[in-house]
Design a protein around this motif. Structure first.
Motif, PDB file in Angstrom:
ATOM      1  N   GLY A   1     -12.977 -15.647  -0.635  1.00  0.00           N
ATOM      2  CA  GLY A   1     -13.719 -15.193   0.526  1.00  0.00           C
ATOM      3  C   GLY A   1     -12.915 -15.231   1.814  1.00  0.00           C
ATOM      4  N   ASN A   2     -12.152 -16.315   2.040  1.00  0.00           N
ATOM      5  CA  ASN A   2     -11.360 -16.406   3.266  1.00  0.00           C
ATOM      6  C   ASN A   2     -10.265 -15.348   3.297  1.00  0.00           C
ATOM      7  OD1 ASN A   2     -12.686 -18.657   4.553  1.00  0.00           O
ATOM      8  ND2 ASN A   2     -11.765 -19.974   3.008  1.00  0.00           N
ATOM      9  N   ALA A   3      -9.628 -15.101   2.155  1.00  0.00           N
ATOM     10  CA  ALA A   3      -8.600 -14.059   2.108  1.00  0.00           C
ATOM     11  C   ALA A   3      -9.213 -12.678   2.309  1.00  0.00           C
ATOM     12  CB  ALA A   3      -7.851 -14.112   0.781  1.00  0.00           C
ATOM     13  N   THR A   4     -10.414 -12.470   1.808  1.00  0.00           N
ATOM     14  CA  THR A   4     -11.078 -11.179   2.013  1.00  0.00           C
ATOM     15  C   THR A   4     -11.271 -10.904   3.494  1.00  0.00           C
ATOM     16  OG1 THR A   4     -12.246 -11.406  -0.097  1.00  0.00           O
ATOM     17  CG2 THR A   4     -13.108  -9.791   1.459  1.00  0.00           C
ATOM     18  N   ARG A   5     -11.679 -11.920   4.248  1.00  0.00           N
ATOM     19  CA  ARG A   5     -11.838 -11.724   5.689  1.00  0.00           C
ATOM     20  C   ARG A   5     -10.500 -11.368   6.336  1.00  0.00           C
ATOM     21  NH1 ARG A   5     -14.150 -16.601   5.569  1.00  0.00           N
ATOM     22  NH2 ARG A   5     -12.857 -17.384   7.282  1.00  0.00           N
ATOM     23  N   CYS A   6      -9.422 -12.040   5.912  1.00  0.00           N
ATOM     24  CA  CYS A   6      -8.101 -11.763   6.488  1.00  0.00           C
ATOM     25  C   CYS A   6      -7.651 -10.342   6.176  1.00  0.00           C
ATOM     26  CB  CYS A   6      -7.089 -12.766   5.946  1.00  0.00           C
ATOM     27  SG  CYS A   6      -7.295 -14.458   6.577  1.00  0.00           S
ATOM     28  N   VAL A   7      -7.796  -9.928   4.924  1.00  0.00           N
ATOM     29  CA  VAL A   7      -7.372  -8.584   4.536  1.00  0.00           C
ATOM     30  C   VAL A   7      -8.250  -7.534   5.204  1.00  0.00           C
ATOM     31  CG1 VAL A   7      -7.252  -6.991   2.563  1.00  0.00           C
ATOM     32  CG2 VAL A   7      -6.255  -9.283   2.403  1.00  0.00           C
TER      33      VAL A   7
ATOM     34  N   ARG B   1       0.817  -1.213   0.000  1.00  0.00           N
ATOM     35  CA  ARG B   1       0.000   0.000   0.000  1.00  0.00           C
ATOM     36  C   ARG B   1       0.853   1.265   0.000  1.00  0.00           C
ATOM     37  NH1 ARG B   1      -3.940  -1.222   4.956  1.00  0.00           N
ATOM     38  NH2 ARG B   1      -2.009  -2.252   5.671  1.00  0.00           N
ATOM     39  N   ARG B   2       2.021   1.209   0.576  1.00  0.00           N
ATOM     40  CA  ARG B   2       2.861   2.405   0.658  1.00  0.00           C
ATOM     41  C   ARG B   2       3.870   2.507  -0.487  1.00  0.00           C
ATOM     42  NH1 ARG B   2       1.311   0.550   5.320  1.00  0.00           N
ATOM     43  NH2 ARG B   2       0.535   1.957   6.953  1.00  0.00           N
ATOM     44  N   ALA B   3       4.254   1.375  -1.041  1.00  0.00           N
ATOM     45  CA  ALA B   3       5.203   1.372  -2.162  1.00  0.00           C
ATOM     46  C   ALA B   3       4.972   0.102  -2.964  1.00  0.00           C
ATOM     47  CB  ALA B   3       6.639   1.425  -1.654  1.00  0.00           C
ATOM     48  N   PRO B   4       5.041   0.192  -4.305  1.00  0.00           N
ATOM     49  CA  PRO B   4       4.847  -0.995  -5.136  1.00  0.00           C
ATOM     50  C   PRO B   4       5.913  -2.056  -4.860  1.00  0.00           C
ATOM     51  CG  PRO B   4       4.783   1.025  -6.448  1.00  0.00           C
ATOM     52  CD  PRO B   4       5.290   1.407  -5.097  1.00  0.00           C
ATOM     53  N   LEU B   5       5.546  -3.305  -5.053  1.00  0.00           N
ATOM     54  CA  LEU B   5       6.467  -4.421  -4.889  1.00  0.00           C
ATOM     55  C   LEU B   5       6.630  -5.146  -6.221  1.00  0.00           C
ATOM     56  CD1 LEU B   5       5.169  -5.908  -1.513  1.00  0.00           C
ATOM     57  CD2 LEU B   5       7.200  -4.500  -1.866  1.00  0.00           C
ATOM     58  N   PRO B   6       7.818  -5.672  -6.511  1.00  0.00           N
ATOM     59  CA  PRO B   6       8.070  -6.341  -7.797  1.00  0.00           C
ATOM     60  C   PRO B   6       7.523  -7.768  -7.805  1.00  0.00           C
ATOM     61  CG  PRO B   6      10.067  -6.361  -6.483  1.00  0.00           C
ATOM     62  CD  PRO B   6       9.062  -5.565  -5.698  1.00  0.00           C
ATOM     63  N   ILE B   7       6.205  -7.879  -7.772  1.00  0.00           N
ATOM     64  CA  ILE B   7       5.550  -9.181  -7.778  1.00  0.00           C
ATOM     65  C   ILE B   7       5.088  -9.511  -9.194  1.00  0.00           C
ATOM     66  CG2 ILE B   7       3.664 -10.567  -6.863  1.00  0.00           C
ATOM     67  CD1 ILE B   7       5.816  -9.812  -4.818  1.00  0.00           C
TER      68      ILE B   7
ATOM     69  N   THR C   1      -8.928   1.727  -4.160  1.00  0.00           N
ATOM     70  CA  THR C   1      -9.416   2.503  -5.293  1.00  0.00           C
ATOM     71  C   THR C   1     -10.931   2.583  -5.239  1.00  0.00           C
ATOM     72  OG1 THR C   1      -9.559   0.531  -6.715  1.00  0.00           O
ATOM     73  CG2 THR C   1      -7.492   1.768  -6.754  1.00  0.00           C
ATOM     74  N   GLU C   2     -11.479   3.638  -5.787  1.00  0.00           N
ATOM     75  CA  GLU C   2     -12.930   3.788  -5.947  1.00  0.00           C
ATOM     76  C   GLU C   2     -13.686   3.519  -4.652  1.00  0.00           C
ATOM     77  OE1 GLU C   2     -14.445   2.128  -9.772  1.00  0.00           O
ATOM     78  OE2 GLU C   2     -12.416   1.306  -9.900  1.00  0.00           O
ATOM     79  N   GLY C   3     -13.259   4.168  -3.572  1.00  0.00           N
ATOM     80  CA  GLY C   3     -13.975   4.059  -2.315  1.00  0.00           C
ATOM     81  C   GLY C   3     -13.579   2.899  -1.432  1.00  0.00           C
ATOM     82  N   ALA C   4     -12.646   2.077  -1.876  1.00  0.00           N
ATOM     83  CA  ALA C   4     -12.217   0.942  -1.066  1.00  0.00           C
ATOM     84  C   ALA C   4     -11.091   1.346  -0.125  1.00  0.00           C
ATOM     85  CB  ALA C   4     -11.758  -0.199  -1.967  1.00  0.00           C
ATOM     86  N   ASP C   5     -11.014   0.681   1.029  1.00  0.00           N
ATOM     87  CA  ASP C   5      -9.911   0.905   1.958  1.00  0.00           C
ATOM     88  C   ASP C   5      -8.632   0.239   1.467  1.00  0.00           C
ATOM     89  OD1 ASP C   5     -11.261   2.254   4.348  1.00  0.00           O
ATOM     90  OD2 ASP C   5     -12.542   0.506   4.027  1.00  0.00           O
ATOM     91  N   VAL C   6      -8.782  -0.844   0.728  1.00  0.00           N
ATOM     92  CA  VAL C   6      -7.625  -1.596   0.254  1.00  0.00           C
ATOM     93  C   VAL C   6      -8.025  -2.366  -1.001  1.00  0.00           C
ATOM     94  CG1 VAL C   6      -8.198  -3.549   1.766  1.00  0.00           C
ATOM     95  CG2 VAL C   6      -5.859  -3.301   0.913  1.00  0.00           C
ATOM     96  N   PHE C   7      -7.067  -2.502  -1.924  1.00  0.00           N
ATOM     97  CA  PHE C   7      -7.261  -3.377  -3.081  1.00  0.00           C
ATOM     98  C   PHE C   7      -6.506  -4.675  -2.807  1.00  0.00           C
ATOM     99  CE2 PHE C   7      -6.220  -5.291  -7.116  1.00  0.00           C
ATOM    100  CZ  PHE C   7      -7.388  -5.136  -7.857  1.00  0.00           C
ATOM    101  N   MET C   8      -7.165  -5.799  -3.000  1.00  0.00           N
ATOM    102  CA  MET C   8      -6.567  -7.107  -2.756  1.00  0.00           C
ATOM    103  C   MET C   8      -6.327  -7.820  -4.083  1.00  0.00           C
ATOM    104  SD  MET C   8      -8.017 -10.313  -0.480  1.00  0.00           S
ATOM    105  CE  MET C   8      -9.469 -10.611  -1.515  1.00  0.00           C
TER     106      MET C   8
ATOM    107  N   ARG D   1     -11.549  -4.151  -2.229  1.00  0.00           N
ATOM    108  CA  ARG D   1     -11.838  -4.274  -3.651  1.00  0.00           C
ATOM    109  C   ARG D   1     -10.925  -5.322  -4.275  1.00  0.00           C
ATOM    110  NH1 ARG D   1     -14.749  -1.734  -7.315  1.00  0.00           N
ATOM    111  NH2 ARG D   1     -15.258   0.008  -5.913  1.00  0.00           N
ATOM    112  N   THR D   2     -11.488  -6.140  -5.172  1.00  0.00           N
ATOM    113  CA  THR D   2     -10.717  -7.071  -5.992  1.00  0.00           C
ATOM    114  C   THR D   2     -11.003  -6.750  -7.452  1.00  0.00           C
ATOM    115  OG1 THR D   2     -12.395  -8.806  -6.294  1.00  0.00           O
ATOM    116  CG2 THR D   2     -11.172  -8.806  -4.211  1.00  0.00           C
ATOM    117  N   ILE D   3     -10.415  -7.500  -8.353  1.00  0.00           N
ATOM    118  CA  ILE D   3     -10.681  -7.268  -9.774  1.00  0.00           C
ATOM    119  C   ILE D   3     -12.131  -7.568 -10.117  1.00  0.00           C
ATOM    120  CG2 ILE D   3      -8.286  -7.621 -10.492  1.00  0.00           C
ATOM    121  CD1 ILE D   3      -9.065 -10.447 -11.373  1.00  0.00           C
TER     122      ILE D   3
END
Length: 276
Positions: free
Chosen positions: A75-81, A21-27, A54-61, A97-99
């Motif tokens: 769904g399980n990862a969404t709960r974790c994030v 979230r603070r800096a891009p990672l080379p993934i 993005t677009e009103g989300a707290d985080v993009f996963m 938010r996801t794709i």
């Protein structure tokens, strides 16, 4: 590049979570797959990257399967994030938010996380299928199973209803069904035994991951398809190998999923040690 990571899980469905979230990672897909390898990497069912909202989300996963392919929902990862985002903000709610779309989440009084997984998509083109078909009865079978129902929860699911879940050889039939020609993007394959109208037992062969201890979007798809078939109520406990999720298919079409999250451990990872 050495950075922190977190190993989390929802009912044993486990994730490596990186914070970009603070800096891009080379993934890259290849690097994600290498880290997800259980023998030569950290190991996980899905590799998760938290990116700026993005677009009103707290985080993009961003979600990678162990083969490096990108998934639209987990769904399980969404709960974790969502749990991590709430901890950062001090709030009892977060929007992830996801794709595939926006997933509002909240912490319930018992400490579990409930996610609005959005509307179940029931059209053949929305699943998607390779050709027009009745999504309530697909012309698909494998040894011991037939006549599944299909829907999308942001990713494609097919649900087979069986009398005895324990009698199935899932590692043998799962890959065949995942790659069936009717699924142009492959599919997550659920096998469900109806124990009662409000209690379903489920095992899922996940697209790109294989058998997992739990699949949140698969539990949602199972409840929707069981209710469509008249086999369950619109709210039920879905028991997976890793534990129970509470699923509700509201009258407005949205599917709610509630369950626990956990952090197994944290550590540091050298991204340069894994092929880009």
């Amino acid at each position: 590049m050495i950075i922190p990571f977190r190993k989390m899980h929802g009912l044993g469905n486990d994730f490596v979570v990186l914070d970009a979230r603070r800096a891009p990672l080379p993934i890259t897909p290849g690097r994600a797959a290498a880290i997800a390898d259980r023998h030569t990497g950290i190991g996980c069912d899905q590799f998760i990257v938290m990116e700026p909202g993005t677009e009103g989300a707290d985080v993009f996963m961003r979600i990678y399967n162990p083969d490096g392919s990108e998934a639209g929902a987990c769904g399980n990862a969404t709960r974790c994030v969502a749990e991590l985002a709430m901890a950062d903000s001090g709030s009892g709610a977060a929007a992830v938010r996801t794709i595939s779309g926006l997933l509002p989440s909240e912490r319930l009084p018992d400490g579990t996380i409930r996610v609005d997984m959005g509307e179940a998509r029931l059209g053949w083109g929305e699943v998607p299928l390779a050709q027009e078909a009745d999504t309530l009865h697909l012309p698909l079978s494998a040894d011991g199973v037939s006549d599944p129902a299909a829907c999308s929860m942001g990713n494609p699911h097919a649900t087979f209803f069986v009398p005895d879940l324990a009698a199935l050889d899932l590692p043998r039939i799962g890959p065949e069904l995942e790659h069936a020609a009717i699924f142009p993007q492959r599919a997550n394959i659920g096998f469900v035994q109806v124990l009662a109208p409000d209690h379903l037992r489920l095992a899922v062969w996940e697209r790109g991951a294989g058998l997992t201890l739990a699949c949140g979007s698969g539990a949602c798809a199972t409840l929707v398809n069981a209710a469509r078939r008249g086999l369950s109520a619109r709210a039920a406990t879905v028991s997976l190998p890793g534990g129970d999720l509470r699923i509700e298919w509201r009258d407005d079409g949205h599917v709610l999923m509630a369950g626990p999250t956990a952090t197994a451990f944290t550590g540091m990872i050298d991204l340069d040690a894994y092929p880009a």
